[in-house]
Design an enzyme around this catalytic site. Structure first.
Site, PDB file in Angstrom:
ATOM      1  N   CYS A 222     -13.644  -6.632 -23.447  1.00 31.49           N
ATOM      2  CA  CYS A 222     -13.697  -6.720 -21.983  1.00 31.49           C
ATOM      3  C   CYS A 222     -12.837  -5.640 -21.340  1.00 31.49           C
ATOM      4  O   CYS A 222     -11.611  -5.794 -21.234  1.00 31.49           O
ATOM      5  CB  CYS A 222     -13.237  -8.117 -21.549  1.00 31.49           C
ATOM      6  SG  CYS A 222     -13.171  -8.285 -19.758  1.00 31.49           S
TER       7      CYS A 222
ATOM      8  N   CYS B 236     -10.902  -6.673 -18.252  1.00 28.25           N
ATOM      9  CA  CYS B 236      -9.731  -7.536 -18.494  1.00 28.25           C
ATOM     10  C   CYS B 236      -8.572  -6.692 -19.019  1.00 28.25           C
ATOM     11  O   CYS B 236      -7.431  -6.896 -18.642  1.00 28.25           O
ATOM     12  CB  CYS B 236     -10.017  -8.607 -19.548  1.00 28.25           C
ATOM     13  SG  CYS B 236     -11.574  -9.442 -19.378  1.00 28.25           S
ATOM     14  N   ASP B 237      -8.858  -5.765 -19.920  1.00 27.13           N
ATOM     15  CA  ASP B 237      -7.791  -5.113 -20.686  1.00 27.13           C
ATOM     16  C   ASP B 237      -7.646  -3.612 -20.438  1.00 27.13           C
ATOM     17  O   ASP B 237      -6.689  -3.005 -20.928  1.00 27.13           O
ATOM     18  CB  ASP B 237      -8.048  -5.328 -22.196  1.00 27.13           C
ATOM     19  CG  ASP B 237      -8.091  -6.804 -22.541  1.00 27.13           C
ATOM     20  OD1 ASP B 237      -7.345  -7.576 -21.907  1.00 27.13           O
ATOM     21  OD2 ASP B 237      -8.864  -7.193 -23.427  1.00 27.13           O
TER      22      ASP B 237
END
Ligand code: NDP
Length: 315
Positions: free
Chosen positions: A141, A144-145
């Site tokens: 992701c 997300c990261d």
């Protein structure tokens, strides 16, 4: 052990576009639906950035904000949204039977109809080094990261729209993004490929596969090989983003409902009906073909209408 039992008309499992759309239609039809969100409230769209293809948003929108709007709209008509994970299902085979759903291994809800909209989850390659370094530089992701890889070099594995989108997103944060494509072409839409090709700090390596993620505690690089020449090379990167598709979240329904070989739920004809009376499926969990937010929402609506008609037929 159950700590309480509650009986409702309509239980919706999952909180992506399908679940919330089912909530909106179900609540307006007075089914008083209850949604159990699962661990990822809002579903896969909360891990995406811009959504430019959902009708009604001429300037695009943000996936998380869009799902918050879906939730508010469902709640406006009385859908109850509860955070919780369905851990067990006991479906009835009888017309008019009661389905028993266990939440978080403790609470039992008895429902006349169940709408399954549990979606799908990102797939990994399965390499030992990849699995070991999840959370240490391997991720599925980018939104997300990606933040953790500011001004660093990363690779993205995959050749579909997700890979193209993740790479484009990362290109705004990272110094260089290399996409590893196993064939000699990308499957992503022309528009997405165009974006990739015109982004200066994205390089696409065709016919290239991941051999090993290098590093002990954290990612220090990747060893890749060309699947035509068999030549290997090491690329120094600190992040590895896997974007090779998804698998449906249907583990708890195994043996109870019909599925295809990959695990997608099978519905009857143009309806959302499963083989069991009062059990319906909507969204990505039953759709390996289109997998779009708008199609998921469409089938969520259909599932609520199918539930309403089913309950009506019992009267
Ligand atoms: P897809 O199934 O479309 O693509 C998966 C990609 O991963 C394929 O290119 C496949 O390669 C590659 N792949 C699979 N296994 C491996 C492996 N072991 N090693 C290397 N590569 C591998 O999944 P996506 O998640 O990209 O897209 C799913 C759906 O969601 C699509 O319908 C897509 O259009 C949609 N989508 C739409 C977006 C948007 O419009 N904003 C954004 C993201 C997704 P190969 O081609 O060789 O089979």
């Amino acid at each position: 052990m159950s700590d309480s039992i509650e009986r409702i008309k309509c239980l919706i499992i999952g909180s992506g576009p399908a679940g919330y759309a089912a909530g909106i239609y179900g609540a307006r039809a007075d089914l008083k639906p209850v949604i159990y969100t699962g661990m990822q409230m809002g579903g896969q769209l909360t891990t995406t950035t811009e959504v430019d293809n959902y009708p009604g948003y001429p300037n695009g929108t943000d996936g998380t904000a869009m799902m918050e709007d879906f939730k508010k709209q469902a709640e406006r008509f009385g859908t109850e949204v509860r955070f919780g994970m369905v851990t067990k299902v006991e479906f009835s085979n009888e017309i008019g039977g009661i389905h028993k759903i266990t939440i978080d291994e403790s609470k039992v809800v008895e429902a006349q109809t169940v709408i399954i909209s549990t979606g799908a989850t990102a797939k990994y390659l399965g390499l030992e080094s990849e699995q070991r370094l999840i959370g240490g530089g391997v991720s599925a992701c980018a939104t997300c990261d990606g933040f953790f890889y500011k001004n660093q070099d990363v690779v993205v594995i995959g050749a579909g729209d997700t890979a193209a989108e993740e790479a484009t997103y990362l290109s705004n944060i990272c110094k260089k993004v290399t996409i590893l494509v196993r064939k000699d072409y990308m499957r992503a839409s022309k528009a997405m490929q165009h974006r990739v090709n015109k982004t200066e700090n994205i390089e696409v390596m065709f016919n290239t596969e991941l051999d090993e993620v290098l590093g002990d505690q954290v990612v220090e690089g990747v060893r890749v090989f060309n699947n035509i020449s068999n030549e290997k090379q090491v690329i120094d990167v600190t992040g590895v983003f896997i974007a090779i598709g998804h698998k449906p979240n249907t583990e708890i329904f195994k043996g109870l409902l019909d599925m295809d070989e990959v695990g997608y739920l099978i519905t009857q004809g143009k309806t959302t009906k499963t083989k069991l009376p009062g059990v319906f499926a909507a969204g990505d969990v039953q759709d390996k073909e289109y997998r779009q937010a708008v199609t998921a929402a469409g089938t969520g609506c259909m599932a609520a209408l199918d539930s309403e008609r089913y309950l009506g037929s019992l009267e």
